[in-house]
Design a protein around this motif. Structure first.
Motif, PDB file in Angstrom:
ATOM      1  N   HIS A   1      37.536  72.842  45.037  1.00 23.06           N
ATOM      2  CA  HIS A   1      37.666  73.763  43.909  1.00 23.06           C
ATOM      3  C   HIS A   1      36.922  75.050  44.228  1.00 23.06           C
ATOM      4  O   HIS A   1      35.817  75.028  44.750  1.00 23.06           O
ATOM      5  N   LYS A   2      37.566  76.167  43.892  1.00 28.38           N
ATOM      6  CA  LYS A   2      36.954  77.461  44.178  1.00 28.38           C
ATOM      7  C   LYS A   2      37.312  78.422  43.055  1.00 28.38           C
ATOM      8  O   LYS A   2      38.460  78.481  42.631  1.00 28.38           O
ATOM      9  N   ARG A   3      36.303  79.123  42.547  1.00 29.95           N
ATOM     10  CA  ARG A   3      36.635  80.138  41.544  1.00 29.95           C
ATOM     11  C   ARG A   3      36.089  81.493  41.934  1.00 29.95           C
ATOM     12  O   ARG A   3      35.089  81.613  42.634  1.00 29.95           O
ATOM     13  N   PHE A   4      36.805  82.515  41.524  1.00 27.89           N
ATOM     14  CA  PHE A   4      36.295  83.881  41.595  1.00 27.89           C
ATOM     15  C   PHE A   4      36.014  84.283  40.159  1.00 27.89           C
ATOM     16  O   PHE A   4      36.946  84.467  39.386  1.00 27.89           O
ATOM     17  N   GLY A   5      34.736  84.353  39.793  1.00 29.25           N
ATOM     18  CA  GLY A   5      34.399  84.630  38.403  1.00 29.25           C
ATOM     19  C   GLY A   5      34.943  83.521  37.528  1.00 29.25           C
ATOM     20  O   GLY A   5      34.655  82.347  37.755  1.00 29.25           O
ATOM     21  N   ARG A   6      35.768  83.871  36.566  1.00 26.26           N
ATOM     22  CA  ARG A   6      36.267  82.851  35.637  1.00 26.26           C
ATOM     23  C   ARG A   6      37.604  82.266  36.079  1.00 26.26           C
ATOM     24  O   ARG A   6      38.122  81.352  35.454  1.00 26.26           O
ATOM     25  N   VAL A   7      38.134  82.835  37.153  1.00 27.53           N
ATOM     26  CA  VAL A   7      39.456  82.384  37.586  1.00 27.53           C
ATOM     27  C   VAL A   7      39.336  81.302  38.661  1.00 27.53           C
ATOM     28  O   VAL A   7      38.739  81.520  39.709  1.00 27.53           O
TER      29      VAL A   7
ATOM     30  N   ILE B   1      41.793  79.284  51.185  1.00 26.84           N
ATOM     31  CA  ILE B   1      41.553  77.992  51.851  1.00 26.84           C
ATOM     32  C   ILE B   1      41.071  78.212  53.280  1.00 26.84           C
ATOM     33  O   ILE B   1      40.067  77.618  53.705  1.00 26.84           O
ATOM     34  N   LEU B   2      41.767  79.082  54.020  1.00 27.97           N
ATOM     35  CA  LEU B   2      41.355  79.313  55.409  1.00 27.97           C
ATOM     36  C   LEU B   2      39.930  79.845  55.454  1.00 27.97           C
ATOM     37  O   LEU B   2      39.127  79.430  56.294  1.00 27.97           O
ATOM     38  N   ARG B   3      39.619  80.744  54.527  1.00 28.94           N
ATOM     39  CA  ARG B   3      38.276  81.337  54.527  1.00 28.94           C
ATOM     40  C   ARG B   3      37.200  80.302  54.171  1.00 28.94           C
ATOM     41  O   ARG B   3      36.089  80.367  54.681  1.00 28.94           O
ATOM     42  N   CYS B   4      37.551  79.353  53.327  1.00 32.53           N
ATOM     43  CA  CYS B   4      36.599  78.271  53.024  1.00 32.53           C
ATOM     44  C   CYS B   4      36.400  77.371  54.243  1.00 32.53           C
ATOM     45  O   CYS B   4      35.276  76.950  54.539  1.00 32.53           O
ATOM     46  N   ILE B   5      37.480  77.091  54.963  1.00 26.36           N
ATOM     47  CA  ILE B   5      37.367  76.214  56.143  1.00 26.36           C
ATOM     48  C   ILE B   5      36.469  76.859  57.188  1.00 26.36           C
ATOM     49  O   ILE B   5      35.685  76.198  57.862  1.00 26.36           O
ATOM     50  N   ASN B   6      36.592  78.180  57.289  1.00 27.81           N
ATOM     51  CA  ASN B   6      35.835  78.904  58.306  1.00 27.81           C
ATOM     52  C   ASN B   6      34.445  79.321  57.835  1.00 27.81           C
ATOM     53  O   ASN B   6      33.717  79.996  58.552  1.00 27.81           O
ATOM     54  N   GLY B   7      34.099  78.935  56.613  1.00 28.12           N
ATOM     55  CA  GLY B   7      32.780  79.272  56.092  1.00 28.12           C
ATOM     56  C   GLY B   7      32.630  80.722  55.670  1.00 28.12           C
ATOM     57  O   GLY B   7      31.512  81.198  55.453  1.00 28.12           O
ATOM     58  N   LEU B   8      33.746  81.438  55.528  1.00 26.58           N
ATOM     59  CA  LEU B   8      33.663  82.827  55.070  1.00 26.58           C
ATOM     60  C   LEU B   8      33.551  82.917  53.555  1.00 26.58           C
ATOM     61  O   LEU B   8      33.206  83.955  53.014  1.00 26.58           O
TER      62      LEU B   8
ATOM     63  N   THR C   1      32.294  80.476  49.993  1.00 23.98           N
ATOM     64  CA  THR C   1      31.728  79.233  49.480  1.00 23.98           C
ATOM     65  C   THR C   1      32.761  78.583  48.556  1.00 23.98           C
ATOM     66  O   THR C   1      33.724  79.222  48.147  1.00 23.98           O
ATOM     67  N   TYR C   2      32.559  77.329  48.233  1.00 19.67           N
ATOM     68  CA  TYR C   2      33.414  76.665  47.252  1.00 19.67           C
ATOM     69  C   TYR C   2      32.496  75.827  46.375  1.00 19.67           C
ATOM     70  O   TYR C   2      31.380  75.493  46.762  1.00 19.67           O
ATOM     71  N   GLU C   3      32.976  75.539  45.155  1.00 21.21           N
ATOM     72  CA  GLU C   3      32.073  74.909  44.193  1.00 21.21           C
ATOM     73  C   GLU C   3      32.212  73.397  44.133  1.00 21.21           C
ATOM     74  O   GLU C   3      31.255  72.693  43.836  1.00 21.21           O
ATOM     75  N   GLY C   4      33.425  72.908  44.371  1.00 23.16           N
ATOM     76  CA  GLY C   4      33.622  71.469  44.235  1.00 23.16           C
ATOM     77  C   GLY C   4      34.361  70.906  45.423  1.00 23.16           C
ATOM     78  O   GLY C   4      35.065  71.630  46.117  1.00 23.16           O
ATOM     79  N   GLY C   5      34.182  69.604  45.662  1.00 20.76           N
ATOM     80  CA  GLY C   5      34.885  68.962  46.765  1.00 20.76           C
ATOM     81  C   GLY C   5      34.137  69.123  48.069  1.00 20.76           C
ATOM     82  O   GLY C   5      32.970  69.502  48.088  1.00 20.76           O
ATOM     83  N   ASP C   6      34.836  68.834  49.140  1.00 22.67           N
ATOM     84  CA  ASP C   6      34.205  68.796  50.460  1.00 22.67           C
ATOM     85  C   ASP C   6      35.147  69.291  51.526  1.00 22.67           C
ATOM     86  O   ASP C   6      36.318  68.956  51.523  1.00 22.67           O
ATOM     87  N   ILE C   7      34.593  70.069  52.449  1.00 27.11           N
ATOM     88  CA  ILE C   7      35.347  70.404  53.652  1.00 27.11           C
ATOM     89  C   ILE C   7      34.496  69.973  54.825  1.00 27.11           C
ATOM     90  O   ILE C   7      33.311  70.307  54.886  1.00 27.11           O
ATOM     91  N   SER C   8      35.090  69.223  55.735  1.00 26.85           N
ATOM     92  CA  SER C   8      34.345  68.944  56.952  1.00 26.85           C
ATOM     93  C   SER C   8      35.197  69.269  58.168  1.00 26.85           C
ATOM     94  O   SER C   8      36.414  69.127  58.155  1.00 26.85           O
ATOM     95  N   VAL C   9      34.518  69.794  59.170  1.00 28.00           N
ATOM     96  CA  VAL C   9      35.163  70.165  60.415  1.00 28.00           C
ATOM     97  C   VAL C   9      34.428  69.420  61.520  1.00 28.00           C
ATOM     98  O   VAL C   9      33.203  69.540  61.626  1.00 28.00           O
ATOM     99  N   LEU C  10      35.176  68.644  62.288  1.00 26.10           N
ATOM    100  CA  LEU C  10      34.575  67.846  63.361  1.00 26.10           C
ATOM    101  C   LEU C  10      33.398  67.024  62.830  1.00 26.10           C
ATOM    102  O   LEU C  10      32.341  66.943  63.449  1.00 26.10           O
ATOM    103  N   GLY C  11      33.591  66.478  61.650  1.00 25.92           N
ATOM    104  CA  GLY C  11      32.590  65.601  61.071  1.00 25.92           C
ATOM    105  C   GLY C  11      31.397  66.292  60.438  1.00 25.92           C
ATOM    106  O   GLY C  11      30.512  65.650  59.898  1.00 25.92           O
ATOM    107  N   GLN C  12      31.413  67.630  60.474  1.00 23.15           N
ATOM    108  CA  GLN C  12      30.285  68.371  59.909  1.00 23.15           C
ATOM    109  C   GLN C  12      30.704  69.069  58.624  1.00 23.15           C
ATOM    110  O   GLN C  12      31.732  69.737  58.593  1.00 23.15           O
TER     111      GLN C  12
END
Ligand code: ADP
Ligand code: MG
Length: 240
Positions: A8-14, A43-50, A52-63
């Motif tokens: 889950h990711k929000r920008f302000g209230r959206v 989504i791509l920016r969250c995967i690459n750490g560009l 942040t996201y508020e809910g859930g989990d992203i892991s890359v190579l177990g990290q």
């Protein structure tokens, strides 16, 4: 290799990502399709750490990935990203553009960086342009340099965000050809694209995103030729 769970990711209230889940195994090509504003770039920016996201989990190579994380720079080194706009250094030659990252980011010896840069430029079909300036190249050639530059950092996976959307139509094919080659060589890739023919030929799986949710995902042929959901059918009718 990449696991995205209920993000889950929000920008302000959206809320722009409303519980997105999918995963990518090593060597797989996943195409992310969907209308403008559906959250593909986010989504791509969250995967690459560009982002942040508020809910859930992203892991890359177990990290686990979160951009507040200390090891985020290590992560960015493992995951390459290719954007719509290529942003090459205009005052450096093509060869120097590709050598820059390995030397300054990875601290590689110059000779080694140069050798690999030359072989990567040959791979993307630009062996004869190594001494050119970016401004002397077409958009398609510049995007191929950008791909070589990303490969030079020896990433484990590459995220492509509409890599051909800024190109004149006659230059799209040469960039897609390079991406096909990478896919065939086993590179793990997530590709945001509107090139449905490419998705059909190259993707192992396709995810259709709409309003921050994955409406449908599955094997490329199934999603593109026999979509089950009305929103997917509607989108494909408009882009095909
Ligand atoms: P796509 O790549 O599918 O076109 P994006 O991920 O760029 O979609 O955007 C998803 C939604 O998030 C859009 O509504 C967009 O306006 C919004 N958005 C993206 N980036 C920002 C930002 N930095 N600040 C506020 N809203 C944003
Ligand atoms: Mg986008």
């Amino acid at each position: 290799m990449i696991d995205i769970r209920d993000v889950h990711k929000r920008f302000g209230r959206v809320e722009v990502l409303k519980g997105v889940s999918f995963s990518v195994t090593a060597g797989e090509v996943v195409c992310l399709i969907g209308p403008s504003g559906s959250g593909k770039s986010t989504i791509l920016r969250c995967i690459n750490g560009l982002e942040t996201y508020e809910g859930g989990d992203i892991s890359v190579l177990g990290q686990r990935v979160n951009s507040r994380h200390k090891s985020i720079n290590d992560l960015r080194r493992q995951i390459g990203m290719v954007f719509q706009r290529f942003n090459l250094f205009p005052h450096r030659s093509v060869l120097e553009n590709v050598m820059e990252g390995p030397i300054h980011v990875n601290g590689e010896p110059r000779a080694q960086a140069e050798k690999r840069a030359k072989s990567l430029l040959a791979l993307v079909g630009l062996a004869d342009k190594i001494n050119a300036w970016p401004g002397q190249l077409s958009g398609g050639q510049q995007q191929r340099v950008a791909i070589a530059r990303t490969l030079a950092l020896q990433p484990k996976a590459i995220l492509f965000d509409e890599p051909t959307s800024a190109l004149d139509p006659e230059l799209v094919g040469e960039v897609l050809q390079v991406m096909r080659t990478l896919a065939r060589e086993g590179m793990t890739m997530i590709v945001v694209t509107h090139e449905m023919q490419f998705a059909r030929e190259v993707a192992d799986r396709v995810c259709f995103l709409h309003s921050g949710q994955i409406v449908e995902q599955g094997p490329a042929q199934q999603i593109l030729l026999q979509p089950q959901e009305a929103r997917t059918q509607d989108f494909l009718r408009r882009v095909l």
